[in-house]
Design a protein around this motif. Structure first.
Motif, PDB file in Angstrom:
ATOM      1  N   ALA A 112      -3.365  -3.361   4.365  1.00 47.47           N
ATOM      2  CA  ALA A 112      -2.113  -2.673   4.672  1.00 47.47           C
ATOM      3  C   ALA A 112      -1.564  -2.036   3.395  1.00 47.47           C
ATOM      4  N   LEU A 113      -1.074  -0.841   3.535  1.00 49.34           N
ATOM      5  CA  LEU A 113      -0.502  -0.145   2.389  1.00 49.34           C
ATOM      6  C   LEU A 113       0.966  -0.507   2.225  1.00 49.34           C
ATOM      7  N   PRO A 114       1.419  -0.701   0.995  1.00 50.10           N
ATOM      8  CA  PRO A 114       2.862  -0.887   0.775  1.00 50.10           C
ATOM      9  C   PRO A 114       3.530   0.476   0.822  1.00 50.10           C
ATOM     10  N   ILE A 115       3.936   0.916   1.988  1.00 52.74           N
ATOM     11  CA  ILE A 115       4.297   2.316   2.178  1.00 52.74           C
ATOM     12  C   ILE A 115       5.578   2.743   1.464  1.00 52.74           C
ATOM     13  N   PHE A 116       6.677   2.098   1.693  1.00 56.85           N
ATOM     14  CA  PHE A 116       7.929   2.623   1.165  1.00 56.85           C
ATOM     15  C   PHE A 116       8.634   1.600   0.299  1.00 56.85           C
ATOM     16  N   MET A 117       7.966   1.203  -0.775  1.00 57.04           N
ATOM     17  CA  MET A 117       8.519   0.190  -1.640  1.00 57.04           C
ATOM     18  C   MET A 117       9.433   0.783  -2.709  1.00 57.04           C
ATOM     19  N   LYS A 118       9.252   2.015  -3.083  1.00 50.01           N
ATOM     20  CA  LYS A 118      10.047   2.604  -4.149  1.00 50.01           C
ATOM     21  C   LYS A 118      10.956   3.674  -3.580  1.00 50.01           C
ATOM     22  N   LYS A 119      12.051   3.909  -4.278  1.00 53.79           N
ATOM     23  CA  LYS A 119      13.023   4.891  -3.822  1.00 53.79           C
ATOM     24  C   LYS A 119      12.785   6.268  -4.414  1.00 53.79           C
ATOM     25  N   ASP A 120      11.791   6.397  -5.244  1.00 51.55           N
ATOM     26  CA  ASP A 120      11.453   7.630  -5.921  1.00 51.55           C
ATOM     27  C   ASP A 120      10.731   8.576  -4.965  1.00 51.55           C
ATOM     28  N   LYS A 121      11.164   9.842  -4.882  1.00 54.32           N
ATOM     29  CA  LYS A 121      10.563  10.800  -3.945  1.00 54.32           C
ATOM     30  C   LYS A 121       9.085  11.032  -4.201  1.00 54.32           C
ATOM     31  N   VAL A 122       8.686  11.050  -5.457  1.00 52.27           N
ATOM     32  CA  VAL A 122       7.277  11.284  -5.773  1.00 52.27           C
ATOM     33  C   VAL A 122       6.439  10.125  -5.250  1.00 52.27           C
ATOM     34  N   GLN A 123       6.895   8.905  -5.460  1.00 52.54           N
ATOM     35  CA  GLN A 123       6.158   7.749  -4.972  1.00 52.54           C
ATOM     36  C   GLN A 123       6.139   7.728  -3.441  1.00 52.54           C
ATOM     37  N   LEU A 124       7.267   8.062  -2.806  1.00 54.49           N
ATOM     38  CA  LEU A 124       7.310   8.121  -1.344  1.00 54.49           C
ATOM     39  C   LEU A 124       6.316   9.152  -0.827  1.00 54.49           C
ATOM     40  N   LYS A 125       6.285  10.321  -1.473  1.00 56.64           N
ATOM     41  CA  LYS A 125       5.347  11.373  -1.081  1.00 56.64           C
ATOM     42  C   LYS A 125       3.908  10.875  -1.205  1.00 56.64           C
ATOM     43  N   ASN A 126       3.581  10.279  -2.338  1.00 58.54           N
ATOM     44  CA  ASN A 126       2.223   9.786  -2.557  1.00 58.54           C
ATOM     45  C   ASN A 126       1.848   8.690  -1.558  1.00 58.54           C
ATOM     46  N   ASN A 127       2.775   7.769  -1.299  1.00 55.35           N
ATOM     47  CA  ASN A 127       2.519   6.705  -0.327  1.00 55.35           C
ATOM     48  C   ASN A 127       2.323   7.286   1.077  1.00 55.35           C
ATOM     49  N   PHE A 128       3.125   8.283   1.423  1.00 62.45           N
ATOM     50  CA  PHE A 128       3.004   8.911   2.733  1.00 62.45           C
ATOM     51  C   PHE A 128       1.648   9.596   2.875  1.00 62.45           C
ATOM     52  N   LEU A 129       1.254  10.368   1.862  1.00 62.09           N
ATOM     53  CA  LEU A 129      -0.033  11.063   1.923  1.00 62.09           C
ATOM     54  C   LEU A 129      -1.193  10.075   1.982  1.00 62.09           C
ATOM     55  N   GLN A 130      -1.060   8.965   1.285  1.00 64.45           N
ATOM     56  CA  GLN A 130      -2.078   7.913   1.334  1.00 64.45           C
ATOM     57  C   GLN A 130      -2.156   7.321   2.741  1.00 64.45           C
ATOM     58  N   ALA A 131      -1.004   7.107   3.369  1.00 65.85           N
ATOM     59  CA  ALA A 131      -0.976   6.566   4.732  1.00 65.85           C
ATOM     60  C   ALA A 131      -1.608   7.543   5.715  1.00 65.85           C
ATOM     61  N   VAL A 132      -1.302   8.829   5.575  1.00 67.71           N
ATOM     62  CA  VAL A 132      -1.865   9.856   6.455  1.00 67.71           C
ATOM     63  C   VAL A 132      -3.384   9.883   6.295  1.00 67.71           C
ATOM     64  N   ALA A 133      -3.862   9.892   5.064  1.00 67.89           N
ATOM     65  CA  ALA A 133      -5.306   9.937   4.807  1.00 67.89           C
ATOM     66  C   ALA A 133      -5.994   8.681   5.326  1.00 67.89           C
ATOM     67  N   SER A 134      -5.383   7.522   5.114  1.00 70.23           N
ATOM     68  CA  SER A 134      -6.018   6.287   5.552  1.00 70.23           C
ATOM     69  C   SER A 134      -6.052   6.180   7.075  1.00 70.23           C
ATOM     70  N   ALA A 135      -5.189   6.937   7.750  1.00 71.16           N
ATOM     71  CA  ALA A 135      -5.195   6.974   9.219  1.00 71.16           C
ATOM     72  C   ALA A 135      -6.192   8.003   9.733  1.00 71.16           C
ATOM     73  N   GLY A 136      -6.917   8.660   8.802  1.00 75.25           N
ATOM     74  CA  GLY A 136      -7.912   9.649   9.189  1.00 75.25           C
ATOM     75  C   GLY A 136      -7.305  10.982   9.570  1.00 75.25           C
ATOM     76  N   SER A 137      -6.120  11.265   9.060  1.00 81.51           N
ATOM     77  CA  SER A 137      -5.447  12.516   9.391  1.00 81.51           C
ATOM     78  C   SER A 137      -5.241  13.324   8.117  1.00 81.51           C
TER      79      SER A 137
END
Length: 79
Positions: free
Chosen positions: A1-26
């Motif tokens: 499981a990815l730690p998706i939204f642990m930081k409040k920083d927009k760059v980290q949120l963006k990176n976590n989101f893109l990682q989640a999208v990629a790991s979902a095969g999208s």
């Protein structure tokens, strides 16, 4: 499981989101198609991390993720 939204920083949120999208095969194009918006619009949402909470939760749900709130001091989870 990815730690998706642990930081409040927009760059980290963006990176976590893109990682989640990629790991979902999208990818960004599929996310845009799913939401019925252009690739440019989705790119702007991702870069600015300017999501409406309900839209983000629904999109993550469609990608197979649960959004969980965890109370810092007690560890209580709310889905």
């Amino acid at each position: 499981a990815l730690p998706i939204f642990m930081k409040k920083d927009k760059v980290q949120l963006k990176n976590n989101f893109l990682q989640a999208v990629a790991s979902a095969g999208s990818n960004q194009t599929r996310v845009a198609e799913h939401l019925g918006v252009t690739s440019g619009a989705i790119n702007q949402k991702i870069n600015n991390f300017s999501w409406r909470y309900i839209d983000l939760v629904n999109l993550l749900d469609d990608l197979g993720y649960d959004v969980v709130w965890i109370k810092r001091d007690g560890g209580t989870q709310i889905k």
